[in-house]
Design a protein around this motif. Structure first.
Motif, mmCIF file in Angstrom:
data_model
loop_
_atom_site.group_PDB
_atom_site.id
_atom_site.type_symbol
_atom_site.label_atom_id
_atom_site.label_comp_id
_atom_site.label_asym_id
_atom_site.label_seq_id
_atom_site.Cartn_x
_atom_site.Cartn_y
_atom_site.Cartn_z
ATOM 1 N N ASP A 47 38.395 50.851 23.147
ATOM 2 C CA ASP A 47 37.676 50.646 23.820
ATOM 3 C C ASP A 47 37.537 49.490 24.722
ATOM 4 O O ASP A 47 38.870 48.773 25.551
ATOM 5 N N VAL A 48 36.506 49.469 25.484
ATOM 6 C CA VAL A 48 36.438 48.061 26.253
ATOM 7 C C VAL A 48 35.504 47.130 25.915
ATOM 8 O O VAL A 48 34.648 47.078 25.367
ATOM 9 N N SER A 49 36.187 45.597 26.028
ATOM 10 C CA SER A 49 35.445 44.269 25.007
ATOM 11 C C SER A 49 35.711 43.546 25.771
ATOM 12 O O SER A 49 34.627 42.593 25.366
ATOM 13 N N ALA A 50 35.632 43.685 27.282
ATOM 14 C CA ALA A 50 35.181 42.810 27.943
ATOM 15 C C ALA A 50 35.143 43.098 29.635
ATOM 16 O O ALA A 50 36.103 43.736 30.324
ATOM 17 N N VAL A 51 34.177 42.816 30.333
ATOM 18 C CA VAL A 51 34.074 43.339 32.382
ATOM 19 C C VAL A 51 33.255 42.485 32.840
ATOM 20 O O VAL A 51 32.254 41.745 32.449
ATOM 21 N N MET A 52 34.298 41.395 33.582
ATOM 22 C CA MET A 52 33.873 40.946 34.315
ATOM 23 C C MET A 52 34.351 41.036 35.751
ATOM 24 O O MET A 52 34.687 41.711 36.204
ATOM 25 N N PRO A 53 32.641 41.834 36.499
ATOM 26 C CA PRO A 53 32.427 41.290 38.001
ATOM 27 C C PRO A 53 33.505 40.442 38.992
ATOM 28 O O PRO A 53 32.771 39.394 39.141
ATOM 29 N N VAL A 54 34.127 41.275 39.688
ATOM 30 C CA VAL A 54 34.139 40.497 40.835
ATOM 31 C C VAL A 54 33.440 40.379 42.303
ATOM 32 O O VAL A 54 32.510 40.764 42.052
ATOM 33 N N PRO A 55 33.110 39.019 42.092
ATOM 34 C CA PRO A 55 32.149 38.463 43.394
ATOM 35 C C PRO A 55 31.883 39.348 44.935
ATOM 36 O O PRO A 55 33.206 39.464 46.078
ATOM 37 N N PRO A 56 31.130 39.841 45.165
ATOM 38 C CA PRO A 56 31.148 40.548 46.267
ATOM 39 C C PRO A 56 31.786 39.837 47.526
ATOM 40 O O PRO A 56 32.512 40.931 48.172
ATOM 41 N N GLU A 57 31.385 39.132 47.682
ATOM 42 C CA GLU A 57 32.424 38.009 49.263
ATOM 43 C C GLU A 57 34.192 38.338 48.928
ATOM 44 O O GLU A 57 34.393 38.550 49.825
ATOM 45 N N MET A 58 34.573 38.554 47.962
ATOM 46 C CA MET A 58 36.136 38.488 47.181
ATOM 47 C C MET A 58 36.408 40.130 47.242
ATOM 48 O O MET A 58 37.376 40.051 47.720
ATOM 49 N N VAL A 59 35.559 40.724 46.762
ATOM 50 C CA VAL A 59 35.473 42.239 47.460
ATOM 51 C C VAL A 59 35.642 42.707 48.878
ATOM 52 O O VAL A 59 36.654 42.608 49.130
ATOM 53 N N VAL A 60 35.196 42.324 49.530
ATOM 54 C CA VAL A 60 35.015 41.961 50.907
ATOM 55 C C VAL A 60 36.087 41.910 51.450
ATOM 56 O O VAL A 60 36.359 41.946 52.741
ATOM 57 N N ALA A 61 36.521 40.245 50.875
ATOM 58 C CA ALA A 61 37.507 39.919 51.595
ATOM 59 C C ALA A 61 38.921 40.632 51.922
ATOM 60 O O ALA A 61 39.793 40.790 52.383
ATOM 61 N N GLN A 62 39.548 40.866 50.209
ATOM 62 C CA GLN A 62 39.614 41.638 50.240
ATOM 63 C C GLN A 62 40.139 43.116 50.895
ATOM 64 O O GLN A 62 41.486 42.910 51.933
ATOM 65 N N ILE A 63 39.392 43.778 51.043
ATOM 66 C CA ILE A 63 39.001 44.717 52.328
ATOM 67 C C ILE A 63 39.909 44.475 53.486
ATOM 68 O O ILE A 63 40.426 45.051 55.100
ATOM 69 N N ASP A 64 38.799 43.324 54.022
ATOM 70 C CA ASP A 64 39.250 42.492 55.536
ATOM 71 C C ASP A 64 40.656 42.443 55.132
ATOM 72 O O ASP A 64 41.509 42.890 56.274
ATOM 73 N N ALA A 65 41.248 42.290 54.563
ATOM 74 C CA ALA A 65 42.432 41.045 54.487
ATOM 75 C C ALA A 65 43.394 42.430 54.815
ATOM 76 O O ALA A 65 44.254 42.820 55.791
#
Length: 277
Positions: A47-65
């Protein structure tokens, strides 16, 4: 140059799906994996016991990098995590790649894990529209196709194709409808193209509990093929064979829906020279 494939997806602590499956698949098929993690999950084969979304700005920062330095030849989008992340990713990709012919995007609209855990709430699913419109290919399974089409169920092949044609018309993306949730010994995947044409791939169903991450693996394998210059149907053919090879080579880990053998199936896959590039 080695194809550079960016996976925008969630992390699976069990290593069977998500970013972990994408990295293994891209590497096994000769690409270099880049990542932008959208969510962190605590999960195993049960099963999946926990989910924590990453903040949108951090997702975009990864893409940009990674885009600004290494570059990208194709993109796979998997688990999004939240509607805010969906909107932020769509906005950034639209700005970076004006015109889908520049970098092909494959979108796997992940909604439910193999264990049955919900990975996308209604608000997140509602935000998928723009991502679909940015993609060259969307790869839903049958329950995901029904949710995207706004219907409760798809009773037969005709209803499935009709739903896909409607989505193709709305988003100008091809749809690969995965048939794993259908009944019967044969598994049929159908590609509905921009002009309404339908191509089919079929094979005997592999009876196995070790199918965790099949959708993630298939979509990242297709993206790797597209990034290497394969035509869509050739990329799909190669990706399907790799997925089947990995299921057959599954190591049998865990007590539930176990991971596939991404590396163990390599020799079987490499025995088909016609599928290598």
């Amino acid at each position: 140059m080695i194809p550079r494939i960016l996976s925008i997806a969630g992390s699976d602590s069990g290593g069977g799906a998500g970013i972990q499956a994408d990295i293994k698949t891209i590497t096994m098929l000769g690409g270099h994996a880049l990542t932008a993690i959208t969510a962190i999950t605590a999960q195993n084969t049960l099963d999946v016991s926990a989910v924590m979304p990453v903040p949108p700005e951090m997702v975009v920062a990864q893409i940009d990098a990674v885009v600004s330095d290494i570059g990208v030849d194709a993109i796979k989008i998997g688990m999004i995590g939240s509607p805010d992340v969906a909107e932020a990713v769509a906005e950034r990709l639209a700005a970076l790649f004006q015109g889908r012919e520049i970098v092909p995007i494959v979108f796997d609209p992940v909604m439910i894990a193999s264990s049955g855990a919900v990975l996308a709430d209604p608000a997140t699913i509602a935000a998928f529209g723009r991502l679909m419109s940015l993609s060259v290919l969307v790869t839903p399974n049958l329950p995901e196709l029904a949710a995207l089409a706004g219907v409760s169920a798809l009773a037969d092949e005709g209803a499935q194709v009709a739903a896909a044609i409607g989505l193709v018309r709305d988003h100008q993306a091809a749809f690969l409808v995965k048939g794993g949730h259908a009944e019967g010994p044969k598994l049929v995947d159908r590609l509905v193209g921009w002009n309404g044409t339908v191509a089919e791939w079929s094979g005997e169903r592999i009876e196995s509990r070790n199918t965790h991450g099949t959708g993630c693996t298939l979509s990242s394998a297709i993206a790797t093929g597209l990034g290497a210059g394969l035509e869509p149907e050739a990329a799909i053919t190669r990706a399907r064979f790799y997925v089947r090879s990995a299921i057959e080579a599954a190591p049998g880990l865990g007590l539930g829906h176990g991971p596939m053998g991404h590396g163990l199936g390599r020799e079987h896959f490499r025995s088909k020279p016609s599928l290598r590039i």
